[in-house]
Structure formats: structure tokens, C-alpha cells
Design a protein around this motif. Structure first.
Motif, PDB file in Angstrom:
ATOM      1  N   THR A 152       3.798   2.432   2.562  1.00  0.00           N
ATOM      2  CA  THR A 152       2.429   2.205   3.023  1.00  0.00           C
ATOM      3  C   THR A 152       2.511   1.593   4.417  1.00  0.00           C
ATOM      4  O   THR A 152       3.542   1.040   4.803  1.00  0.00           O
ATOM      5  CB  THR A 152       1.656   1.251   2.097  1.00  0.00           C
ATOM      6  N   VAL A 153       1.403   1.667   5.176  1.00  0.00           N
ATOM      7  CA  VAL A 153       1.414   1.111   6.526  1.00  0.00           C
ATOM      8  C   VAL A 153       0.082   0.441   6.824  1.00  0.00           C
ATOM      9  O   VAL A 153      -0.974   0.924   6.400  1.00  0.00           O
ATOM     10  CB  VAL A 153       1.740   2.194   7.578  1.00  0.00           C
ATOM     11  N   ASP A 154       0.144  -0.659   7.538  1.00  0.00           N
ATOM     12  CA  ASP A 154      -1.045  -1.376   7.999  1.00  0.00           C
ATOM     13  C   ASP A 154      -1.601  -0.648   9.221  1.00  0.00           C
ATOM     14  O   ASP A 154      -0.855  -0.314  10.146  1.00  0.00           O
ATOM     15  CB  ASP A 154      -0.642  -2.814   8.363  1.00  0.00           C
ATOM     16  N   VAL A 216       0.404   6.388   2.944  1.00  0.00           N
ATOM     17  CA  VAL A 216      -0.986   5.951   2.909  1.00  0.00           C
ATOM     18  C   VAL A 216      -1.139   4.781   3.874  1.00  0.00           C
ATOM     19  O   VAL A 216      -0.174   4.055   4.148  1.00  0.00           O
ATOM     20  CB  VAL A 216      -1.394   5.547   1.464  1.00  0.00           C
ATOM     21  N   MET A 217      -2.339   4.577   4.401  1.00  0.00           N
ATOM     22  CA  MET A 217      -2.600   3.491   5.345  1.00  0.00           C
ATOM     23  C   MET A 217      -3.772   2.658   4.843  1.00  0.00           C
ATOM     24  O   MET A 217      -4.751   3.186   4.326  1.00  0.00           O
ATOM     25  CB  MET A 217      -2.936   4.066   6.735  1.00  0.00           C
ATOM     26  N   PHE A 218      -3.655   1.342   5.023  1.00  0.00           N
ATOM     27  CA  PHE A 218      -4.717   0.430   4.614  1.00  0.00           C
ATOM     28  C   PHE A 218      -5.052  -0.519   5.760  1.00  0.00           C
ATOM     29  O   PHE A 218      -4.232  -0.763   6.651  1.00  0.00           O
ATOM     30  CB  PHE A 218      -4.288  -0.397   3.394  1.00  0.00           C
ATOM     31  N   SER A 227      -1.856  -2.321  -1.005  1.00  0.00           N
ATOM     32  CA  SER A 227      -0.541  -1.697  -1.173  1.00  0.00           C
ATOM     33  C   SER A 227      -0.027  -1.905  -2.593  1.00  0.00           C
ATOM     34  O   SER A 227       0.547  -0.991  -3.209  1.00  0.00           O
ATOM     35  CB  SER A 227       0.452  -2.270  -0.163  1.00  0.00           C
ATOM     36  N   LEU A 228      -0.237  -3.105  -3.116  1.00  0.00           N
ATOM     37  CA  LEU A 228       0.193  -3.388  -4.486  1.00  0.00           C
ATOM     38  C   LEU A 228      -0.591  -2.540  -5.486  1.00  0.00           C
ATOM     39  O   LEU A 228      -0.020  -2.012  -6.456  1.00  0.00           O
ATOM     40  CB  LEU A 228       0.026  -4.880  -4.790  1.00  0.00           C
ATOM     41  N   GLU A 229      -1.898  -2.408  -5.255  1.00  0.00           N
ATOM     42  CA  GLU A 229      -2.718  -1.574  -6.144  1.00  0.00           C
ATOM     43  C   GLU A 229      -2.242  -0.126  -6.113  1.00  0.00           C
ATOM     44  O   GLU A 229      -2.162   0.544  -7.146  1.00  0.00           O
ATOM     45  CB  GLU A 229      -4.193  -1.652  -5.722  1.00  0.00           C
TER      46      GLU A 229
END
Length: 721
Positions: A152-154, A216-218, A227-229
Motif C-alpha cells: 500500500t502507499v500513502d 492500493v493508495m490511501f 492499510s490494516l483494514e
């Protein structure tokens, strides 16, 4: 295949005694779907100014942590493992200070094997592995993620990259094999080779998502929580991860080899063939088309071991430290407290260079900028150019509409010098002729306060002489930009015998605010960059003048690894400018610098190189060849190379003896930032030491000990390692 678990990594500990260790801190996170995810946070205990780096102790701790988690997974205690970083930083890659201390090829190979040993364990945990890219992820920092199954990426991550080839290395902890097999060869070539050679261009979080590096990006506000979810959903099977470039979807039969071929031609045209690491990386990417992960890692082990023990890596690290450290603490800079505040800038001239100055000053300082010229038409043209450049920045979304409007309102033009009365800083960008510059400053001095600082952009004239007609010459300083102004990172700040400390301090502070690197030089012909280039170009023109064919001269200096040939450089600076610079240096140092009537004739002719429709050089203009015909004592390429090497060693030694700058490091910093001297050559002086020119000319070296790889030997006229 190498069994990394059986290797003895203890020799690495000898170079890691003072390592700032990045610890692998584990906490268990309960999952909503049931079970536990072990979250590993990489943290060196320092704030954001000291990023996580990965030395031997850090890697061994990471490996031990993964072994413990593998055991826990086998007992059913955890259902997944995720790695993330301390706030704003995942990791900035290998600890380069430790890489530079590697004593042998064997120890260098152990270092790359240790990276594979540690990071590769993420693939054998027995449970899904994740990396949450929460911040800076460079080199080995990104390879942590590539070795995991999911990423995942911020969205606010400012820099994701594999910059190794810029530093004389290759992505050697999995990146050269894993990345092309994750995102395809064309995308991998961009990340591994193209971006590093574009001044280390980096990716944003959105770029990483688009390329397929991240799944995915959040947003940053809830990045870890989301990311944990997401990881919980992947573990539970409620989220299915699909990728555009799954291994079975990557076209390998034809496209892979074609992309490699195109990239090779690009490299040869852009950087020549002296720099080793881009070509080593290219070969590793080519080989990644087939074979197993283990085979790919072994290829990386061998390739990186060779590069670590070579001259080019040591030169690259030397250059990197110059740009990252010395450039930020300029030698001889006065106390910043002496600098005067700048609330308005005046620019004398409205041509292209002057307009570029005005644009840079208004963007970086956010103060009123006024330009002037001989008539209103020229002034209007200059203002229009600046406004158009601002509009383009707005169109590219590099500035907001509000910011664009504010910048436009800050720029004005005038033919009335009285409008300069309240300017604190005035810089000239007029014709490179001593009398012209003297007169424009004498005229403007009538309209400004005694405290206003005057700056000249001269490239080769005496700054002190330019101020000869000033009532207050102590407020004059040289402020030499390089073209294009917005791109080139160097400013030579020229300190005359009359320049006072306040003026010099202000110039250095302004350079910093312009986001430029400043080096203080004494007031001598050509300062640093142009004096070195005048020696190089003067020798090449002399070779032509005595009858050496253009083609021989053009290839003779290939071992320098410069980004362009001497005659491409000459065309870039302008044939007339080049002739003027050679004349200036011949007048100052007639026993060491050649003048060239042929260069003046070529300048009048106006053309030297033939180019195709795409701008690629195809040969030399027939008219130019005819102009220089007549020499009777041609030189060989070897003779030319030796003359240039020895001439540069002599001239640079004289510059240091005369205190033009404080140290050889400042010469190299200027050449790297102002002339594009390749990182992997380390600047001019390490090269001259390596090829024996320093020893031949003055019986010593510029650096003690020399900046060399493990077990290197001197070979005049060539680069070893």
C-alpha cells in the motif's frame, strides 16, 4: 543456488561498529476478521532529519525478526506480517557511508547477499506479507516493499525511487529482478535507469500506484488504519488483488528485448559508454526476462559486488557527499546574520537571460521585481516573456491561479532608472563587454541607495574592473548563473578584494533562497567552471588548428565520461561565446591558454555540427571542415587525451595554489553542478588522480588517500574499476 542462511556475515560487522541502527520493532494488531497481524516498524530512533538507513546490523536484525515471525506463523499465532516505517519515512536505502568502507570485493558481495537474505524472508513467512509505504522509500527502502507480496502507499509520499545507477550502483537487493517482473520492462526501465539519469527524478505515491508498484493508495490521515483494514481483507479473502502486469500478462517474447535495445541506444546517446552502472543495470533487466527469483538474486550479488569494489562507486559517493553536505555548508561563507533583507529586486536588461533571472527571483523571493532596458519595446517583450512563463507554470498545475496572479503583479518593467530607487538588490544581464557593464552600473548607482547590493552575471570578466566606475565598489559581487537558469543548480559567487562581508553574506543567502548551490570563488578569469572548460575547449580547438580531424578530437575525450562531446558543448555555449572565453583566458594566461582564429571563423560561419530532424548529431558541417583545413601536425586521440588530462591537472593545481577556491572539493562541486561532470567520475580531481595526471604534472595527488575502489591500479588515459 546460494543458501543465504549458511553464509557468515560477520566480516560486515567490522565496518558497522558505529552504524545508526534501524530497528525492526514488532507489535501485534488484532484483525477484525479474526487472528493477528504482526506489524514491523522500521525506526532508527532519530527524527525525520535522519532517515532510516540499512546497514549490516539493521539487516541482520530485520532477518532475525522475520525468522521469529516465520516461527510464530508456523504455530498459528499470526496470520500476516506487515512492514512500515517511522513517521514520513520507510527507509532511504543502504547506509552509503558504510558501503564506501567496504574493504574488498568479497565483503561487498556479502553486503548484497545480506540484503537478499533479509528482505527475501518476506516471501517465505508462511503467511501473506505486506509493506505499507508510509513515506520516503529510496533504493533498499523500496526493495523492502518489492520483496513483499502486497504493497500500500500513502498518497502524500514525496519520493519513491531506485536511484542506484546515479550513484554508480544497481538495485541489488531484489529490485533489478523483481521490479520488471512486477510492472513490466518498459516501466522498470523508467524507474531503474531513466529517472535516475534525469537528476534523480522520483515517483509520488500516485505514480507508484499507476505503475503497479503499489496495489492500493490511501490518504495520509488514516493511512495506517486503512492499510490494516485492506490487509485484513486480503488475508480473509474478501479482497482480491489484481494487477495489470501479472507475470502471465507481461509480454516477453518480443517487447522485452526491443525495449532493452531502445534503452541501450538512449544511454549511448545521452551519457556515452564510460559510466558502468547504467549498463550493468540494463543487462540485469534484460536477464530478468526469464529465470527464477534465486537466479536473479545471484546475478545481482555478482554485479553489485563488482561495482562496490570499483573506482566509479567511490567517486560517486565522493560526489554525492559534495552535493549533499559540502554544498549546504559553503566554504568561506560569512555569517548569515550579516545579510541584508531583500524587499525588491532590480534587473538590468530584458533579454532572455535577464528575463529568466526576473522569473526566478519573483518565484523564489516573492518580492517586487522590476526590469529595465534601452527602450520600452524591449522592456515590454521581457515582461511578456515572464508572464507567459508564469502562465505555463499555471497550466502545468505547478502553481495555483492565485499564485500566478500574485507573481504577475510583482513583475514590472520600466525605462526610468528612478524606479530602481527602493531596490535592495540589482543584478545586470547585459552584453559581455567590460565597458558596457561598467557604464550600466555607474548609471544605476545614481538612482539607488548606498546600501543597495549590485550583482554581475559576468562569466569571465573581472568583477573588480566592472566596478571601477562605482563610488561604492564594496557593494559589488559576482553572481554567475549557468544556462538554463531555472535548471542549473550552481551559482559562482565571486568575491573581489573590495567586496565587503555584508554583500558577500547577502549573496550567499540569496543563492540559498533561490534554491541554488553557491560556491565562493576569487575574482580570476573564468572563475572555476569556465576556466576549466576553457582549458579543455582550448586544447581541443588547438588540436583541430594543427590539423587533427574533428572526428578524432571529438572522440578523444570519451574517457572523461562527459554528457556531451567537446564540440556539442561548444555549440551549446555558443561559438562566439566560446571564442570570447578563449580570448579572455589567452589574454590573462598566454603561456597556458590557446587562442584560435579558426574558432572565430567558425563563429562567423555560425555552424559546426550537422543534425537530423530529431536534433541528433550526424556529422560535421562541410563548411566548418573547410574552414579549419590546413593544419600539418595532427595529433592522435591518445596524445590529445594526455594533453588535456595534464593541462587540467596543471591548471587546477594553480587554481588551488592561488586560492581561487578553498579546496579541490570546491572545484569538483562546481564542475558537477555547473558543467554536468558525471557523478561516477567524481568531478575532475579524482579522475586526474586515477589516471596519473596529477602525479605526472606535480608529483602528487589532489586527494590523500586517493578516491579509488578496492585494488584499483593507475592506468594513464583510462578509468579502471
Amino acid at each position: 543456488m546460494t543458501d543465504y542462511n549458511t553464509l557468515d556475515f560477520s566480516p560486515l560487522l567490522e565496518i558497522s561498529a558505529d552504524e545508526v541502527v534501524t530497528h525492526s520493532l514488532v507489535r501485534d494488531v488484532p484483525l477484525t476478521s479474526g487472528g493477528v497481524l504482526a506489524l514491523v516498524t522500521l525506526d532508527n530512533g532519530r527524527d525525520h532529519t535522519r532517515p532510516n538507513t540499512l546497514g549490516a546490523i539493521s539487516l541482520l536484525e530485520f532477518a532475525a525478526t522475520m525468522d521469529e515471525l516465520t516461527a510464530r506463523a508456523g504455530r498459528g499465532e499470526i496470520q500476516g506480517v506487515a512492514v512500515t516505517g517511522k513517521p514520513f519515512i520507510l527507509a532511504a536505502g543502504a547506509d552509503l557511508s558504510k558501503v564506501a568502507e567496504v574493504p574488498s570485493r568479497e565483503v561487498g558481495k556479502l553486503l548484497t547477499q545480506l540484503g537478499h537474505h533479509a528482505f527475501g524472508k518476506q516471501a517465505d513467512l508462511g503467511v501473506p506479507s505486506f509493506v505499507f509505504i508510509n513515506g520516503l522509500a529510496l533504493g533498499g527502502g523500496l526493495e523492502v516493499g518489492l520483496n513483499a507480496q502486497y504493497r500500500t502507499v500513502d498518497e502524500t509520499v514525496p519520493a519513491i525511487a531506485l536511484p542506484e545507477v546515479f550513484l554508480g550502483l544497481i538495485p541489488g537487493w531484489g529490485g533489478s529482478y523483481l521490479l520488471p517482473n512486477l510492472i513490466g520492462i518498459e516501466n522498470a526501465l523508467k524507474v531503474v535507469i531513466e529517472n535516475p539519469l534525469k537528476n534523480n527524478r522520483t515517483l509520488t505515491g500516485a505514480d507508484a500506484l499507476k505503475l503497479g508498484i503499489a496495489d492500493v493508495m490511501f490518504g495520509s490521515a488514516r493511512f495506517l488504519e486503512k492499510s490494516l483494514e485492506w490487509a485484513d481483507g486480503v488475508i480473509a479473502g474478501t479482497i482480491k488483488v489484481t494487477r495489470p502486469n501479472e507475470p502471465g500478462k507481461i509480454e516477453r517474447l518480443v517487447k522485452w528485448d526491443v525495449a532493452i535495445g531502445i534503452a541501450r541506444k538512449m544511454l549511448e546517446g545521452r551519457i556515452g559508454t564510460v559510466a558502468r552502472s547504467p549498463y550493468v543495470a540494463l543487462e540485469l533487466l534484460r536477464a530478468a526476462k526469464s529465470g527464477t527469483r534465486e537466479e536473479g538474486f545471484e546475478r545481482e550479488d555478482d554485479a553489485l559486488a563488482e561495482l562496490i569494489s570499483g573506482d566509479q562507486l567511490q567517486a560517486s559517493i565522493y560526489a554525492f557527499n559534495l552535493v549533499q553536505k559540502r554544498a549546504k555548508r559553503p566554504a568561506g561563507a560569512p555569517d548569515k546574520a550579516l545579510a541584508r533583507p531583500i524587499t525588491k529586486v532590480g534587473v538590468i536588461g530584458a533579454g532572455l537571460m535577464a528575463s529568466q533571472f526576473a522569473l526566478l527571483f519573483v518565484r523564489r523571493l516573492r518580492v517586487p521585481v522590476v526590469i529595465t532596458d534601452l527602450d520600452q519595446a524591449r522592456v515590454d517583450k521581457g515582461v511578456a516573456y515572464i508572464h507567459n512563463e508564469i502562465a505555463q507554470l499555471e497550466e502545468k498545475k505547478r502553481i495555483s491561479p492565485d499564485e500566478a496572479n500574485r507573481l504577475r503583479h510583482l513583475v514590472t518593467g520600466t525605462t526610468d532608472k528612478a524606479d530602481f530607487a527602493d531596490a535592495d538588490w540589482v543584478i545586470e544581464a547585459v552584453f559581455e563587454e567590460l565597458g558596457v557593464k561598467q557604464d550600466v552600473f555607474a548609471e544605476i548607482e545614481k538612482h539607488i541607495s548606498p546600501e543597495t547590493i549590485l550583482a554581475t552575471n559576468t562569466s569571465s570578466l573581472s568583477v573588480e574592473q566592472i566596478g571601477a566606475k562605482l563610488a561604492h565598489p564594496e557593494r559589488l559581487v559576482g553572481f554567475h548563473f549557468f544556462n538554463p537558469v531555472a535548471v542549473m543548480p550552481l551559482i559562482e559567487v565571486v568575491n573581489t578584494p573590495l567586496t565587503n562581508e555584508s554583500t558577500l553574506s547577502t549573496a550567499m543567502v540569496i543563492a540559498g533562497k533561490l534554491r541554488k548551490n553557491a560556491v565562493i570563488t576569487s575574482d580570476t578569469p573564468g572563475f572555476v567552471v569556465n576556466r576549466v572548460l576553457a582549458k579543455l575547449l582550448g586544447e581541443t580547438m588547438h588540436a583541430v588548428d594543427v590539423g587533427t580531424p574533428f572526428e578524432v578530437v571529438n572522440t578523444a575525450l570519451a574517457p572523461f565520461g562527459m554528457p556531451m562531446t567537446p564540440f556539442e558543448l561548444l555549440e551549446l555555449v555558443g561559438l562566439k561565446v566560446g571564442a570570447h572565453v578563449l580570448d579572455t583566458h589567452h589574454a590573462a594566461f598566454p603561456d597556458r591558454f590557446f587562442e584560435s582564429e579558426n574558432l572565430h571563423r567558425l563563429a562567423e560561419h555560425g555552424k559546426l555540427l550537422e543534425r537530423d530532424a530529431k536534433g541528433k548529431v550526424t556529422g560535421f558541417d562541410k563548411g566548418a571542415v573547410k574552414i579549419v583545413a590546413g593544419g600539418t601536425t595532427p595529433m592522435t586521440a591518445e596524445q590529445i587525451l594526455r594533453r588535456v588530462e595534464d593541462g587540467l591537472a596543471d591548471e587546477i593545481k594553480r587554481m588551488l595554489d592561488d586560492d581561487v577556491v578553498h579546496a579541490a572539493e570546491d572545484i569538483d562541486l562546481c564542475m558537477i553542478l555547473g558543467a554536468g561532470w558525471p557523478f561516477q567520475m567524481g568531478g575532475a580531481t579524482p579522475y586526474l588522480d586515477r589516471v596519473g595526471a596529477s602525479e605526472r604534472v606535480f608529483g602528487g595527488t589532489f586527494h590523500t588517500p586517493q578516491i579509488r575502489g578496492v585494488g584499483s591500479s593507475v592506468s594513464a588515459g583510462s578509468i579502471n574499476g
